[in-house]
Design a protein around this motif. Structure first.
Motif, PDB file in Angstrom:
ATOM      1  N   LYS A 267     134.516  23.156 -10.075  1.00 40.14           N
ATOM      2  CA  LYS A 267     135.173  23.799  -8.949  1.00 40.14           C
ATOM      3  C   LYS A 267     134.353  23.609  -7.681  1.00 40.14           C
ATOM      4  O   LYS A 267     133.141  23.843  -7.652  1.00 40.14           O
ATOM      5  CB  LYS A 267     135.341  25.293  -9.221  1.00 40.14           C
ATOM      6  N   LEU A 268     135.006  23.155  -6.608  1.00 38.01           N
ATOM      7  CA  LEU A 268     134.347  23.037  -5.320  1.00 38.01           C
ATOM      8  C   LEU A 268     134.341  24.398  -4.634  1.00 38.01           C
ATOM      9  O   LEU A 268     135.367  25.070  -4.563  1.00 38.01           O
ATOM     10  CB  LEU A 268     135.062  22.001  -4.443  1.00 38.01           C
ATOM     11  N   ALA A 269     133.183  24.786  -4.156  1.00 39.06           N
ATOM     12  CA  ALA A 269     133.063  26.090  -3.508  1.00 39.06           C
ATOM     13  C   ALA A 269     133.819  26.093  -2.180  1.00 39.06           C
ATOM     14  O   ALA A 269     133.685  25.173  -1.367  1.00 39.06           O
ATOM     15  CB  ALA A 269     131.595  26.434  -3.280  1.00 39.06           C
ATOM     16  N   LYS A 270     134.619  27.107  -1.964  1.00 36.48           N
ATOM     17  CA  LYS A 270     135.288  27.287  -0.677  1.00 36.48           C
ATOM     18  C   LYS A 270     134.312  27.924   0.314  1.00 36.48           C
ATOM     19  O   LYS A 270     133.428  28.683  -0.073  1.00 36.48           O
ATOM     20  CB  LYS A 270     136.516  28.186  -0.837  1.00 36.48           C
ATOM     21  N   HIS A 271     134.512  27.611   1.582  1.00 35.04           N
ATOM     22  CA  HIS A 271     133.686  28.175   2.642  1.00 35.04           C
ATOM     23  C   HIS A 271     134.504  29.181   3.455  1.00 35.04           C
ATOM     24  O   HIS A 271     135.646  28.916   3.826  1.00 35.04           O
ATOM     25  CB  HIS A 271     133.174  27.071   3.568  1.00 35.04           C
ATOM     26  N   TYR A 272     133.896  30.335   3.735  1.00 36.13           N
ATOM     27  CA  TYR A 272     134.538  31.379   4.537  1.00 36.13           C
ATOM     28  C   TYR A 272     133.584  31.803   5.654  1.00 36.13           C
ATOM     29  O   TYR A 272     132.368  31.836   5.464  1.00 36.13           O
ATOM     30  CB  TYR A 272     134.868  32.602   3.684  1.00 36.13           C
ATOM     31  N   LEU A 273     134.170  32.163   6.803  1.00 29.63           N
ATOM     32  CA  LEU A 273     133.366  32.586   7.944  1.00 29.63           C
ATOM     33  C   LEU A 273     133.708  34.029   8.320  1.00 29.63           C
ATOM     34  O   LEU A 273     134.883  34.407   8.405  1.00 29.63           O
ATOM     35  CB  LEU A 273     133.628  31.675   9.153  1.00 29.63           C
ATOM     36  N   LEU A 274     132.674  34.827   8.577  1.00 25.16           N
ATOM     37  CA  LEU A 274     132.811  36.199   9.042  1.00 25.16           C
ATOM     38  C   LEU A 274     132.424  36.219  10.517  1.00 25.16           C
ATOM     39  O   LEU A 274     131.266  36.006  10.863  1.00 25.16           O
ATOM     40  CB  LEU A 274     131.903  37.132   8.228  1.00 25.16           C
ATOM     41  N   TYR A 275     133.394  36.468  11.379  1.00 34.06           N
ATOM     42  CA  TYR A 275     133.213  36.353  12.836  1.00 34.06           C
ATOM     43  C   TYR A 275     133.186  37.765  13.432  1.00 34.06           C
ATOM     44  O   TYR A 275     134.167  38.502  13.331  1.00 34.06           O
ATOM     45  CB  TYR A 275     134.387  35.550  13.402  1.00 34.06           C
ATOM     46  N   ILE A 276     132.062  38.140  14.055  1.00 35.78           N
ATOM     47  CA  ILE A 276     131.941  39.512  14.554  1.00 35.78           C
ATOM     48  C   ILE A 276     131.386  39.538  15.975  1.00 35.78           C
ATOM     49  O   ILE A 276     130.681  38.621  16.407  1.00 35.78           O
ATOM     50  CB  ILE A 276     131.056  40.378  13.643  1.00 35.78           C
ATOM     51  N   SER A 277     131.695  40.627  16.687  1.00 38.31           N
ATOM     52  CA  SER A 277     131.181  40.820  18.040  1.00 38.31           C
ATOM     53  C   SER A 277     130.702  42.251  18.268  1.00 38.31           C
ATOM     54  O   SER A 277     130.280  42.590  19.371  1.00 38.31           O
ATOM     55  CB  SER A 277     132.255  40.472  19.081  1.00 38.31           C
ATOM     56  N   GLN A 278     130.773  43.097  17.228  1.00 36.50           N
ATOM     57  CA  GLN A 278     130.304  44.482  17.308  1.00 36.50           C
ATOM     58  C   GLN A 278     129.506  44.821  16.047  1.00 36.50           C
ATOM     59  O   GLN A 278     129.788  44.311  14.959  1.00 36.50           O
ATOM     60  CB  GLN A 278     131.477  45.458  17.439  1.00 36.50           C
ATOM     61  N   ASN A 279     128.529  45.713  16.192  1.00 31.73           N
ATOM     62  CA  ASN A 279     127.681  46.056  15.050  1.00 31.73           C
ATOM     63  C   ASN A 279     128.455  46.702  13.906  1.00 31.73           C
ATOM     64  O   ASN A 279     128.107  46.517  12.735  1.00 31.73           O
ATOM     65  CB  ASN A 279     126.553  46.991  15.495  1.00 31.73           C
ATOM     66  N   TYR A 280     129.500  47.465  14.210  1.00 29.32           N
ATOM     67  CA  TYR A 280     130.231  48.132  13.127  1.00 29.32           C
ATOM     68  C   TYR A 280     130.955  47.140  12.228  1.00 29.32           C
ATOM     69  O   TYR A 280     131.375  47.487  11.114  1.00 29.32           O
ATOM     70  CB  TYR A 280     131.212  49.176  13.673  1.00 29.32           C
ATOM     71  N   SER A 281     131.084  45.895  12.685  1.00 31.30           N
ATOM     72  CA  SER A 281     131.796  44.890  11.885  1.00 31.30           C
ATOM     73  C   SER A 281     131.008  44.444  10.656  1.00 31.30           C
ATOM     74  O   SER A 281     131.599  43.925   9.704  1.00 31.30           O
ATOM     75  CB  SER A 281     132.133  43.680  12.756  1.00 31.30           C
ATOM     76  N   TYR A 282     129.695  44.619  10.672  1.00 29.54           N
ATOM     77  CA  TYR A 282     128.912  44.283   9.481  1.00 29.54           C
ATOM     78  C   TYR A 282     129.438  45.043   8.263  1.00 29.54           C
ATOM     79  O   TYR A 282     129.678  44.468   7.198  1.00 29.54           O
ATOM     80  CB  TYR A 282     127.438  44.636   9.689  1.00 29.54           C
ATOM     81  N   ALA A 283     129.598  46.349   8.420  1.00 29.54           N
ATOM     82  CA  ALA A 283     130.038  47.175   7.290  1.00 29.54           C
ATOM     83  C   ALA A 283     131.475  46.865   6.888  1.00 29.54           C
ATOM     84  O   ALA A 283     131.829  46.983   5.716  1.00 29.54           O
ATOM     85  CB  ALA A 283     129.896  48.652   7.644  1.00 29.54           C
ATOM     86  N   ILE A 284     132.295  46.453   7.856  1.00 29.30           N
ATOM     87  CA  ILE A 284     133.686  46.119   7.545  1.00 29.30           C
ATOM     88  C   ILE A 284     133.759  44.890   6.650  1.00 29.30           C
ATOM     89  O   ILE A 284     134.555  44.832   5.702  1.00 29.30           O
ATOM     90  CB  ILE A 284     134.482  45.894   8.839  1.00 29.30           C
ATOM     91  N   LEU A 285     132.919  43.896   6.925  1.00 33.30           N
ATOM     92  CA  LEU A 285     133.050  42.602   6.256  1.00 33.30           C
ATOM     93  C   LEU A 285     132.117  42.400   5.064  1.00 33.30           C
ATOM     94  O   LEU A 285     132.323  41.464   4.285  1.00 33.30           O
ATOM     95  CB  LEU A 285     132.829  41.480   7.276  1.00 33.30           C
ATOM     96  N   ARG A 286     131.119  43.239   4.901  1.00 35.05           N
ATOM     97  CA  ARG A 286     130.193  43.018   3.782  1.00 35.05           C
ATOM     98  C   ARG A 286     130.859  43.142   2.409  1.00 35.05           C
ATOM     99  O   ARG A 286     130.510  42.381   1.497  1.00 35.05           O
ATOM    100  CB  ARG A 286     128.982  43.942   3.895  1.00 35.05           C
ATOM    101  N   PRO A 287     131.815  44.052   2.203  1.00 31.70           N
ATOM    102  CA  PRO A 287     132.513  44.035   0.899  1.00 31.70           C
ATOM    103  C   PRO A 287     133.258  42.718   0.663  1.00 31.70           C
ATOM    104  O   PRO A 287     133.319  42.231  -0.473  1.00 31.70           O
ATOM    105  CB  PRO A 287     133.483  45.212   1.011  1.00 31.70           C
ATOM    106  N   LEU A 288     133.799  42.149   1.728  1.00 22.83           N
ATOM    107  CA  LEU A 288     134.479  40.866   1.619  1.00 22.83           C
ATOM    108  C   LEU A 288     133.480  39.765   1.258  1.00 22.83           C
ATOM    109  O   LEU A 288     133.761  38.892   0.430  1.00 22.83           O
ATOM    110  CB  LEU A 288     135.176  40.552   2.941  1.00 22.83           C
TER     111      LEU A 288
END
Length: 348
Positions: A4-25
Protein backbone atom coordinates in the motif's frame (compact mmCIF):
# COMPACT_ATOMS: atom_id res chain seq x y z
CA UNK A 1 2.33 -9.16 -2.92
CA UNK A 2 1.07 -5.57 -3.19
CA UNK A 3 2.34 -2.80 -0.96
CA UNK A 4 0.00 0.00 0.00
CA UNK A 5 1.28 3.45 -0.94
CA UNK A 6 0.97 5.88 1.93
CA UNK A 7 -1.41 8.77 1.29
CA UNK A 8 -0.29 12.28 2.19
CA UNK A 9 -2.52 14.71 4.11
CA UNK A 10 -1.93 18.35 5.05
CA UNK A 11 -3.19 20.15 8.17
CA UNK A 12 -3.42 23.88 7.37
CA UNK A 13 -3.80 26.24 10.34
CA UNK A 14 -3.61 29.94 11.15
CA UNK A 15 -4.71 29.98 14.82
CA UNK A 16 -3.33 28.22 17.89
CA UNK A 17 -6.67 26.60 18.76
CA UNK A 18 -6.48 24.67 15.48
CA UNK A 19 -3.81 22.35 16.86
CA UNK A 20 -6.33 20.70 19.18
CA UNK A 21 -8.95 20.56 16.42
CA UNK A 22 -6.72 18.65 14.01
CA UNK A 23 -4.58 16.46 16.26
CA UNK A 24 -7.24 13.70 16.53
CA UNK A 25 -7.33 13.69 12.74
CA UNK A 26 -3.53 13.41 12.65
CA UNK A 27 -3.73 10.39 14.97
CA UNK A 28 -6.30 8.70 12.72
CA UNK A 29 -4.16 9.32 9.62
CA UNK A 30 -1.06 7.85 11.25
CA UNK A 31 -3.04 4.86 12.52
CA UNK A 32 -3.90 4.06 8.90
CA UNK A 33 -0.23 4.04 7.98
CA UNK A 34 -0.44 7.28 6.02
CA UNK A 35 1.61 10.48 6.28
CA UNK A 36 0.62 13.89 7.59
CA UNK A 37 2.27 17.31 7.77
CA UNK A 38 1.39 20.77 9.09
CA UNK A 39 1.46 24.12 7.34
CA UNK A 40 1.33 27.21 9.56
CA UNK A 41 0.01 30.36 7.88
CA UNK A 42 0.44 33.86 9.32
CA UNK A 43 1.84 35.22 12.55
CA UNK A 44 -1.13 34.40 14.81
CA UNK A 45 -0.18 30.73 15.09
CA UNK A 46 2.71 29.80 17.38
CA UNK A 47 5.05 27.11 16.00
CA UNK A 48 6.22 26.37 19.54
CA UNK A 49 2.99 24.42 20.04
CA UNK A 50 4.15 21.83 17.52
CA UNK A 51 5.28 18.58 19.11
CA UNK A 52 8.79 17.25 18.39
CA UNK A 53 7.47 14.36 16.31
CA UNK A 54 5.14 16.51 14.19
CA UNK A 55 6.22 17.42 10.65
CA UNK A 56 6.04 21.04 9.51
CA UNK A 57 6.26 22.19 5.90
CA UNK A 58 7.86 25.63 5.71
CA UNK A 59 6.73 26.85 2.28
CA UNK A 60 4.08 26.41 -0.37
CA UNK A 61 6.72 24.82 -2.58
CA UNK A 62 7.20 22.15 0.08
CA UNK A 63 3.44 21.61 0.18
CA UNK A 64 3.39 21.12 -3.59
CA UNK A 65 6.22 18.60 -3.34
CA UNK A 66 4.45 16.81 -0.48
CA UNK A 67 1.44 16.49 -2.81
CA UNK A 68 -1.36 15.82 -0.31
CA UNK A 69 -4.54 14.08 -1.42
CA UNK A 70 -6.48 16.35 0.94
CA UNK A 71 -5.91 19.56 2.90
CA UNK A 72 -7.88 20.07 6.11
CA UNK A 73 -8.94 23.57 7.20
CA UNK A 74 -10.54 24.59 10.50
CA UNK A 75 -11.30 27.90 8.79
CA UNK A 76 -13.82 29.74 6.63
CA UNK A 77 -11.56 30.39 3.64
CA UNK A 78 -8.77 28.48 1.95
CA UNK A 79 -6.44 28.69 -1.04
CA UNK A 80 -7.70 26.65 -3.98
CA UNK A 81 -4.34 26.36 -5.74
CA UNK A 82 -2.71 23.73 -3.50
CA UNK A 83 -2.68 20.01 -4.39
CA UNK A 84 -5.48 17.82 -3.09
CA UNK A 85 -9.11 18.44 -2.23
CA UNK A 86 -10.02 21.14 0.28
CA UNK A 87 -11.86 19.84 3.33
CA UNK A 88 -13.72 22.11 5.75
CA UNK A 89 -13.73 20.68 9.28
CA UNK A 90 -14.83 23.93 11.01
CA UNK A 91 -13.22 25.88 13.84
CA UNK A 92 -16.31 25.69 16.03
CA UNK A 93 -20.04 25.19 16.10
CA UNK A 94 -22.76 27.45 14.78
CA UNK A 95 -23.19 30.01 17.55
CA UNK A 96 -25.72 32.08 15.59
CA UNK A 97 -23.31 34.89 14.77
CA UNK A 98 -24.38 37.10 11.88
CA UNK A 99 -22.31 38.94 9.29
CA UNK A 100 -22.73 42.62 8.47
CA UNK A 101 -25.65 41.82 6.17
CA UNK A 102 -27.49 39.86 8.85
CA UNK A 103 -26.73 36.43 7.38
CA UNK A 104 -25.53 33.47 9.43
CA UNK A 105 -21.78 33.39 8.81
CA UNK A 106 -21.54 29.65 9.58
CA UNK A 107 -23.43 28.73 6.41
CA UNK A 108 -21.74 31.06 3.93
CA UNK A 109 -20.33 29.35 0.82
CA UNK A 110 -17.06 30.97 -0.23
CA UNK A 111 -16.18 28.62 -3.13
CA UNK A 112 -13.12 27.27 -1.34
CA UNK A 113 -14.05 23.71 -0.36
CA UNK A 114 -14.74 20.39 -2.05
CA UNK A 115 -16.02 18.67 1.08
CA UNK A 116 -17.77 19.90 4.21
CA UNK A 117 -17.58 17.47 7.15
CA UNK A 118 -20.54 18.52 9.24
CA UNK A 119 -21.01 17.95 12.96
CA UNK A 120 -24.66 16.95 13.29
CA UNK A 121 -28.18 17.41 11.86
CA UNK A 122 -28.36 21.11 12.75
CA UNK A 123 -25.43 21.86 10.43
CA UNK A 124 -25.82 19.01 7.95
CA UNK A 125 -29.29 19.96 6.76
CA UNK A 126 -28.48 23.60 5.84
CA UNK A 127 -25.27 22.52 4.08
CA UNK A 128 -27.06 19.77 2.16
CA UNK A 129 -29.48 22.41 0.87
CA UNK A 130 -26.52 24.57 -0.17
CA UNK A 131 -24.84 21.59 -1.86
CA UNK A 132 -28.00 20.96 -3.87
CA UNK A 133 -27.96 24.60 -4.93
CA UNK A 134 -24.26 24.92 -5.81
CA UNK A 135 -23.40 21.33 -6.84
CA UNK A 136 -19.63 21.82 -6.53
CA UNK A 137 -19.06 20.35 -3.07
CA UNK A 138 -20.00 17.28 -1.08
CA UNK A 139 -21.50 17.33 2.43
CA UNK A 140 -21.00 14.40 4.78
CA UNK A 141 -22.06 14.26 8.41
CA UNK A 142 -19.05 12.91 10.29
CA UNK A 143 -19.09 14.58 13.68
CA UNK A 144 -16.36 17.04 14.62
CA UNK A 145 -12.85 15.60 14.71
CA UNK A 146 -11.90 18.05 17.48
CA UNK A 147 -14.21 16.21 19.87
CA UNK A 148 -12.69 12.76 19.53
CA UNK A 149 -10.53 13.40 22.58
CA UNK A 150 -13.47 15.02 24.42
CA UNK A 151 -15.05 11.60 24.75
CA UNK A 152 -11.86 9.71 25.48
CA UNK A 153 -11.11 8.61 29.05
CA UNK A 154 -9.47 11.36 31.07
CA UNK A 155 -7.66 11.48 34.36
CA UNK A 156 -9.35 14.61 35.69
CA UNK A 157 -9.57 14.16 39.45
CA UNK A 158 -12.67 15.28 41.38
CA UNK A 159 -12.14 18.62 43.08
CA UNK A 160 -13.04 19.46 46.66
CA UNK A 161 -14.87 22.52 45.34
CA UNK A 162 -17.07 22.92 42.30
CA UNK A 163 -15.19 24.37 39.32
CA UNK A 164 -16.51 27.25 37.21
CA UNK A 165 -14.99 27.84 33.77
CA UNK A 166 -15.27 31.38 32.40
CA UNK A 167 -14.81 31.66 28.63
CA UNK A 168 -15.41 34.68 26.42
CA UNK A 169 -15.25 35.69 22.80
CA UNK A 170 -13.11 38.66 21.78
CA UNK A 171 -15.84 40.72 20.10
CA UNK A 172 -16.45 43.94 22.03
CA UNK A 173 -20.13 43.73 21.18
CA UNK A 174 -20.54 40.11 22.32
CA UNK A 175 -17.93 39.60 25.04
CA UNK A 176 -19.06 38.99 28.61
CA UNK A 177 -15.58 39.53 30.06
CA UNK A 178 -15.72 43.32 30.62
CA UNK A 179 -19.21 43.17 32.14
CA UNK A 180 -18.53 40.31 34.55
CA UNK A 181 -15.10 41.34 35.83
CA UNK A 182 -16.18 42.94 39.10
CA UNK A 183 -18.60 40.13 39.90
CA UNK A 184 -16.03 37.41 39.11
CA UNK A 185 -13.51 39.32 41.23
CA UNK A 186 -15.89 39.34 44.19
CA UNK A 187 -17.02 35.71 43.79
CA UNK A 188 -13.51 34.32 43.35
CA UNK A 189 -12.33 36.15 46.48
CA UNK A 190 -14.86 34.24 48.60
CA UNK A 191 -13.26 30.89 47.81
CA UNK A 192 -16.72 29.39 47.36
CA UNK A 193 -15.79 27.84 44.01
CA UNK A 194 -12.66 27.17 42.01
CA UNK A 195 -12.44 29.38 38.90
CA UNK A 196 -10.73 28.75 35.56
CA UNK A 197 -10.56 31.61 33.05
CA UNK A 198 -9.76 31.08 29.38
CA UNK A 199 -10.31 33.57 26.56
CA UNK A 200 -10.31 33.58 22.78
CA UNK A 201 -6.75 34.25 21.51
CA UNK A 202 -7.89 37.53 19.93
CA UNK A 203 -9.16 38.93 23.23
CA UNK A 204 -7.88 42.51 23.72
CA UNK A 205 -4.74 42.52 25.84
CA UNK A 206 -6.16 44.99 28.36
CA UNK A 207 -8.93 42.51 29.24
CA UNK A 208 -6.43 39.67 29.55
CA UNK A 209 -4.22 41.77 31.82
CA UNK A 210 -7.20 42.78 33.92
CA UNK A 211 -8.26 39.19 34.58
CA UNK A 212 -4.72 38.04 35.26
CA UNK A 213 -4.73 40.37 38.27
CA UNK A 214 -7.36 38.07 39.81
CA UNK A 215 -4.99 35.09 39.89
CA UNK A 216 -5.15 33.43 43.30
CA UNK A 217 -5.52 30.04 44.95
CA UNK A 218 -9.16 30.20 43.82
CA UNK A 219 -8.74 31.52 40.26
CA UNK A 220 -6.39 30.39 37.50
CA UNK A 221 -5.98 32.20 34.19
CA UNK A 222 -5.19 29.60 31.53
CA UNK A 223 -3.46 30.19 28.20
CA UNK A 224 -3.57 27.03 26.13
CA UNK A 225 -3.97 25.63 22.63
CA UNK A 226 -6.22 22.84 23.97
CA UNK A 227 -9.32 23.73 25.95
CA UNK A 228 -10.68 20.18 26.20
CA UNK A 229 -9.06 19.36 29.58
CA UNK A 230 -10.66 22.52 30.99
CA UNK A 231 -14.06 21.49 29.66
CA UNK A 232 -13.67 18.08 31.26
CA UNK A 233 -12.60 19.57 34.59
CA UNK A 234 -15.33 22.20 35.04
CA UNK A 235 -18.82 21.69 36.45
CA UNK A 236 -20.44 24.84 35.00
CA UNK A 237 -19.37 27.24 32.24
CA UNK A 238 -19.95 30.99 32.24
CA UNK A 239 -19.85 32.37 28.70
CA UNK A 240 -21.46 34.71 26.15
CA UNK A 241 -21.96 33.82 22.48
CA UNK A 242 -18.70 31.94 21.93
CA UNK A 243 -19.17 28.61 20.18
CA UNK A 244 -17.01 26.93 22.83
CA UNK A 245 -20.11 26.80 25.03
CA UNK A 246 -21.53 24.18 22.67
CA UNK A 247 -18.59 21.88 23.35
CA UNK A 248 -19.35 22.20 27.05
CA UNK A 249 -23.03 21.37 26.54
CA UNK A 250 -21.99 18.24 24.64
CA UNK A 251 -20.53 16.96 27.92
CA UNK A 252 -24.02 17.23 29.39
CA UNK A 253 -23.05 20.20 31.57
CA UNK A 254 -24.96 23.48 32.12
CA UNK A 255 -23.88 26.85 30.72
CA UNK A 256 -24.68 30.29 32.14
CA UNK A 257 -24.54 32.96 29.43
CA UNK A 258 -24.44 36.73 29.61
CA UNK A 259 -26.43 38.50 26.88
CA UNK A 260 -26.29 35.58 24.45
CA UNK A 261 -27.50 36.79 21.05
CA UNK A 262 -29.93 33.89 20.62
CA UNK A 263 -30.55 32.32 24.04
CA UNK A 264 -32.52 29.10 23.93
CA UNK A 265 -33.99 26.97 26.69
CA UNK A 266 -30.83 24.85 27.03
CA UNK A 267 -28.93 27.95 28.23
CA UNK A 268 -29.31 29.94 31.45
CA UNK A 269 -29.04 33.47 30.07
CA UNK A 270 -28.72 36.56 32.25
CA UNK A 271 -28.42 40.27 31.48
CA UNK A 272 -27.42 41.48 34.94
CA UNK A 273 -24.05 40.59 36.54
CA UNK A 274 -25.75 40.53 39.94
CA UNK A 275 -27.67 37.45 38.79
CA UNK A 276 -24.48 35.48 38.17
CA UNK A 277 -24.06 33.83 41.57
CA UNK A 278 -27.64 32.60 41.94
CA UNK A 279 -27.70 31.34 38.35
CA UNK A 280 -24.49 29.36 38.85
CA UNK A 281 -26.02 27.86 41.99
CA UNK A 282 -29.09 26.83 39.97
CA UNK A 283 -26.88 25.32 37.24
CA UNK A 284 -24.88 23.31 39.78
CA UNK A 285 -28.15 21.69 40.94
CA UNK A 286 -28.61 20.33 37.38
CA UNK A 287 -32.42 20.68 37.32
CA UNK A 288 -34.15 17.91 35.35
CA UNK A 289 -35.95 20.17 32.89
CA UNK A 290 -32.75 22.01 31.97
CA UNK A 291 -30.79 18.77 31.54
CA UNK A 292 -33.48 17.38 29.20
CA UNK A 293 -33.23 20.52 27.07
CA UNK A 294 -29.45 20.06 26.93
CA UNK A 295 -29.86 16.41 25.89
CA UNK A 296 -32.25 17.38 23.09
CA UNK A 297 -29.86 20.06 21.88
CA UNK A 298 -26.80 17.79 21.81
CA UNK A 299 -28.64 15.08 19.87
CA UNK A 300 -29.29 17.59 17.10
CA UNK A 301 -25.88 19.24 17.25
CA UNK A 302 -23.40 16.37 17.64
CA UNK A 303 -24.94 12.91 18.10
CA UNK A 304 -21.60 11.06 18.14
CA UNK A 305 -19.99 10.06 21.43
CA UNK A 306 -17.73 7.31 20.11
CA UNK A 307 -14.60 9.37 19.49
CA UNK A 308 -14.40 8.21 15.87
CA UNK A 309 -15.32 11.35 13.94
CA UNK A 310 -11.79 11.59 12.50
CA UNK A 311 -12.17 8.14 10.96
CA UNK A 312 -15.46 9.18 9.40
CA UNK A 313 -13.78 12.32 8.00
CA UNK A 314 -11.11 10.21 6.31
CA UNK A 315 -13.75 7.87 4.87
CA UNK A 316 -15.58 10.91 3.47
CA UNK A 317 -12.34 12.13 1.89
CA UNK A 318 -11.83 8.75 0.25
CA UNK A 319 -15.28 9.00 -1.31
CA UNK A 320 -14.58 12.41 -2.84
CA UNK A 321 -11.06 11.51 -3.97
CA UNK A 322 -12.42 8.43 -5.74
CA UNK A 323 -13.91 10.81 -8.33
CA UNK A 324 -17.26 9.03 -8.49
CA UNK A 325 -19.35 11.96 -7.30
CA UNK A 326 -19.31 14.05 -10.51
CA UNK A 327 -19.02 17.38 -8.72
CA UNK A 328 -18.98 20.57 -10.74
CA UNK A 329 -15.80 22.64 -10.82
CA UNK A 330 -15.65 25.25 -8.07
CA UNK A 331 -16.29 28.82 -9.29
CA UNK A 332 -13.08 30.82 -9.40
CA UNK A 333 -13.01 33.67 -6.91
CA UNK A 334 -10.29 35.88 -8.37
CA UNK A 335 -10.07 38.51 -5.61
CA UNK A 336 -10.14 36.08 -2.68
CA UNK A 337 -7.55 33.79 -4.27
CA UNK A 338 -5.38 36.74 -5.31
CA UNK A 339 -5.31 37.82 -1.66
CA UNK A 340 -4.42 34.27 -0.61
CA UNK A 341 -1.56 34.14 -3.10
CA UNK A 342 -0.32 37.52 -1.89
CA UNK A 343 -0.50 36.41 1.72
CA UNK A 344 1.46 33.23 0.92
CA UNK A 345 3.73 34.97 -1.61
CA UNK A 346 3.08 32.21 -4.13
CA UNK A 347 2.50 33.04 -7.81
CA UNK A 348 3.05 29.79 -9.73
Amino acid sequence: MSTKLAKHYLLYISQNYSYAILRPLQAAILARGDKVAWFLEGDEVNPDYLLPEEVRLMSVNEVVSFNPVAVFYPANIAPTFLPGINVAVFHGFDAGKLDKKGNNDHFKVRNCFDLYCTQGPSTTEPFLALAQQHKHFKVTQTGWCALDSLYSPNDVKPQAKKTILLCSTFSKKLSCAPHLFEKVKALSATGKWQWLVQFHPKMPQEIVTQYKTLTSEYLTFVETDNIIPLLQQADVMVCDTSSVLIMFLLLNKPVVTFNNIAPDSYLLDIDDPDMLEQTIEYALDRPAQLMQKINDFTANTHPYHDGKSSERVLDAVDEVVSGKLNLKRKPFDFFRQFKMRKRLNYWR
